[in-house]
Scaffold this active site. Sequence first.
Site, short mmCIF file in Angstrom:
data_model
loop_
_atom_site.label_atom_id
_atom_site.label_comp_id
_atom_site.label_asym_id
_atom_site.label_seq_id
_atom_site.Cartn_x
_atom_site.Cartn_y
_atom_site.Cartn_z
N ASP A 111 -6.98 -4.01 -7.66
CA ASP A 111 -5.75 -3.65 -6.96
C ASP A 111 -6.02 -3.60 -5.46
O ASP A 111 -7.15 -3.34 -5.03
CB ASP A 111 -5.28 -2.26 -7.39
CG ASP A 111 -4.64 -2.25 -8.78
OD1 ASP A 111 -4.29 -3.31 -9.30
OD2 ASP A 111 -4.50 -1.14 -9.34
N ARG A 161 -3.00 -11.76 -7.34
CA ARG A 161 -1.68 -11.21 -7.70
C ARG A 161 -0.94 -11.01 -6.38
O ARG A 161 -1.48 -10.39 -5.46
CB ARG A 161 -1.83 -9.86 -8.40
CG ARG A 161 -0.51 -9.11 -8.54
CD ARG A 161 -0.70 -7.62 -8.77
NE ARG A 161 -1.38 -7.32 -10.01
CZ ARG A 161 -2.11 -6.22 -10.19
NH1 ARG A 161 -2.28 -5.34 -9.21
NH2 ARG A 161 -2.70 -6.00 -11.34
N LYS A 164 4.59 -7.12 -2.92
CA LYS A 164 5.12 -6.86 -1.57
C LYS A 164 4.26 -5.84 -0.83
O LYS A 164 4.11 -5.91 0.38
CB LYS A 164 6.56 -6.35 -1.67
CG LYS A 164 7.55 -7.42 -2.10
CD LYS A 164 8.98 -6.95 -1.93
CE LYS A 164 9.95 -7.96 -2.52
NZ LYS A 164 11.35 -7.52 -2.42
N THR A 203 6.58 -8.84 -9.11
CA THR A 203 7.78 -8.35 -8.43
C THR A 203 8.86 -8.05 -9.46
O THR A 203 8.87 -8.63 -10.55
CB THR A 203 8.31 -9.39 -7.41
OG1 THR A 203 9.44 -8.84 -6.74
CG2 THR A 203 8.68 -10.71 -8.04
C1 LIG Z 1 2.19 -5.78 -11.65
C2 LIG Z 1 2.26 -5.13 -10.30
C3 LIG Z 1 1.08 -4.75 -9.67
C4 LIG Z 1 1.12 -4.18 -8.40
N1 LIG Z 1 -0.07 -3.92 -7.74
C5 LIG Z 1 -0.02 -3.47 -6.47
C6 LIG Z 1 -1.19 -3.34 -5.68
O1 LIG Z 1 -2.32 -3.61 -6.15
N2 LIG Z 1 -1.07 -2.88 -4.42
C7 LIG Z 1 0.15 -2.58 -3.86
O2 LIG Z 1 0.20 -2.19 -2.68
N3 LIG Z 1 1.27 -2.69 -4.59
C8 LIG Z 1 1.22 -3.13 -5.86
N4 LIG Z 1 2.39 -3.28 -6.57
C9 LIG Z 1 3.65 -2.67 -6.06
C10 LIG Z 1 4.40 -3.59 -5.15
O3 LIG Z 1 3.68 -3.77 -3.96
C11 LIG Z 1 5.80 -3.01 -4.80
O4 LIG Z 1 5.64 -1.77 -4.21
C12 LIG Z 1 6.70 -2.86 -6.00
O5 LIG Z 1 6.50 -3.86 -6.96
C13 LIG Z 1 8.19 -2.93 -5.57
O6 LIG Z 1 8.44 -4.19 -4.99
P1 LIG Z 1 9.33 -5.34 -5.68
O7 LIG Z 1 8.64 -6.63 -5.48
O8 LIG Z 1 9.61 -4.98 -7.07
O9 LIG Z 1 10.62 -5.44 -4.77
P2 LIG Z 1 11.66 -4.37 -4.23
O10 LIG Z 1 12.49 -5.11 -3.23
O11 LIG Z 1 10.97 -3.13 -3.78
O12 LIG Z 1 12.49 -4.01 -5.51
C14 LIG Z 1 13.33 -4.96 -6.16
C15 LIG Z 1 14.03 -4.30 -7.33
O13 LIG Z 1 13.07 -3.90 -8.29
C16 LIG Z 1 13.39 -2.66 -8.88
N5 LIG Z 1 12.37 -1.65 -8.51
C17 LIG Z 1 11.37 -1.82 -7.61
N6 LIG Z 1 10.59 -0.71 -7.57
C18 LIG Z 1 11.12 0.16 -8.43
C19 LIG Z 1 10.77 1.47 -8.84
N7 LIG Z 1 9.72 2.12 -8.33
N8 LIG Z 1 11.55 2.08 -9.78
C20 LIG Z 1 12.62 1.46 -10.31
N9 LIG Z 1 12.99 0.21 -9.96
C21 LIG Z 1 12.26 -0.44 -9.05
C22 LIG Z 1 14.75 -2.31 -8.33
O14 LIG Z 1 15.71 -2.84 -9.19
C23 LIG Z 1 14.76 -3.01 -6.98
O15 LIG Z 1 16.05 -3.25 -6.52
C24 LIG Z 1 2.38 -3.90 -7.80
C25 LIG Z 1 3.55 -4.29 -8.42
C26 LIG Z 1 3.51 -4.91 -9.64
C27 LIG Z 1 4.80 -5.36 -10.27
#
Ligand SMILES: Cc1cc2nc3c(=O)[nH]c(=O)nc-3n(C[C@H](O)[C@H](O)[C@H](O)COP(=O)(O)OP(=O)(O)OC[C@H]3O[C@@H](n4cnc5c(N)ncnc54)[C@H](O)[C@@H]3O)c2cc1C
Length: 291
Positions: A111, A161, A164, A203
């Site tokens: 991660d 991976r 955002k 995402t």
């Molecule tokens: C498999 C995976 C591994 C990850 N690993 C890391 C990592 O190693 N380091 C790191 O910094 N980040 C990590 N992340 C988190 C990532 O960086 C984002 O913070 C998170 O995924 C929200 O971004 P998004 O792309 O979903 O878009 P966003 O624009 O934030 O969200 C899009 C939509 O997704 C849904 N959503 C997003 N977050 C949430 C929530 N918390 N609760 C409910 N609904 C939500 C909502 O419907 C929102 O409108 C990971 C995410 C995933 C999916």
Amino acid sequence: MHNAVSRRVARRFVAGETLHDAIEAGREVNRAKRSASLDLLGENVSDEGGARRAAENYLAIFDRIAREKLDANVSLKLTQLGLDLGETHCQELLEGIVAHASELANFVRIDMEGSAYTQRTVDLTKRVRVKYSNVGTVMQAYLFRAEQDVKDLLSVGCRMRLCKGAYKEPPDIAFPKKADVDANYVKLMKLLLSSGIYHGIATHDPAMIQATREFVRERNIGREQFEFQMLYGIRTDLQEQLVREGYRLRVYIPFGTDWFPYFMRRLAERPANLVFFLRNLMPKSTRPHSE
Ligand SMILES: Cc1cc2nc3c(=O)[nH]c(=O)nc-3n(C[C@H](O)[C@H](O)[C@H](O)COP(=O)(O)OP(=O)(O)OC[C@H]3O[C@@H](n4cnc5c(N)ncnc54)[C@H](O)[C@@H]3O)c2cc1C
């Protein structure tokens, strides 16, 4: 962490406190035709004993995955393996885990944490990647440096991976506006998926997913050449839809007793989660009717 409401709300995002809970969640995810990545929650371990115990736990998790024939790999954090205490010992522990995973034909995802760790994570991943092919890391599209890091890691054949980014970063190193983060995400997704290496597009954002669908269609990139990834308990409807469309999907399953920082990041990135949490903190009789 001892508050009953926090624990209950956290259970929406965390599979449970034990490996047994994570295996159960993994089985359920597999039954729904999705792969899993098990994450034993923990970060910023400040003593060597704690780092060693985390590493031993990961060895046991890989054994259990193999025994249960689960379709799952593992995600871990370098600060859980004592990165704050120095790189040498952390690398030794990581290599032990990656070597064990390799014997079991499995994969270790490192991660990405806050920006204080980006360079060290990239360096350590590269050093281990030259010895083992079953290790990869994460790129955060909100960081200005991400494009350079993606190119750097592609040059050593590293799987990544793309996400955002979940940490609060200052505007001199990360895009403050969502539109810019999204534009960079799409740019990096294209760079990654053109590389011929197997990557994860992590995402829940329908716009990022649509951009990916369109790009792979245009470029004739097969559905077996990459996977989407989402977090346990988030947008299960969208997870289901992607599987129905024939895409590969991996669900990140966090578990363990150290769930507080993970839970806080999930609350922080979505105001609706915070509202849900705060509503639950109120006695039922005083909650607004809109619930
Ligand atoms: C498999 C995976 C591994 C990850 N690993 C890391 C990592 O190693 N380091 C790191 O910094 N980040 C990590 N992340 C988190 C990532 O960086 C984002 O913070 C998170 O995924 C929200 O971004 P998004 O792309 O979903 O878009 P966003 O624009 O934030 O969200 C899009 C939509 O997704 C849904 N959503 C997003 N977050 C949430 C929530 N918390 N609760 C409910 N609904 C939500 C909502 O419907 C929102 O409108 C990971 C995410 C995933 C999916």
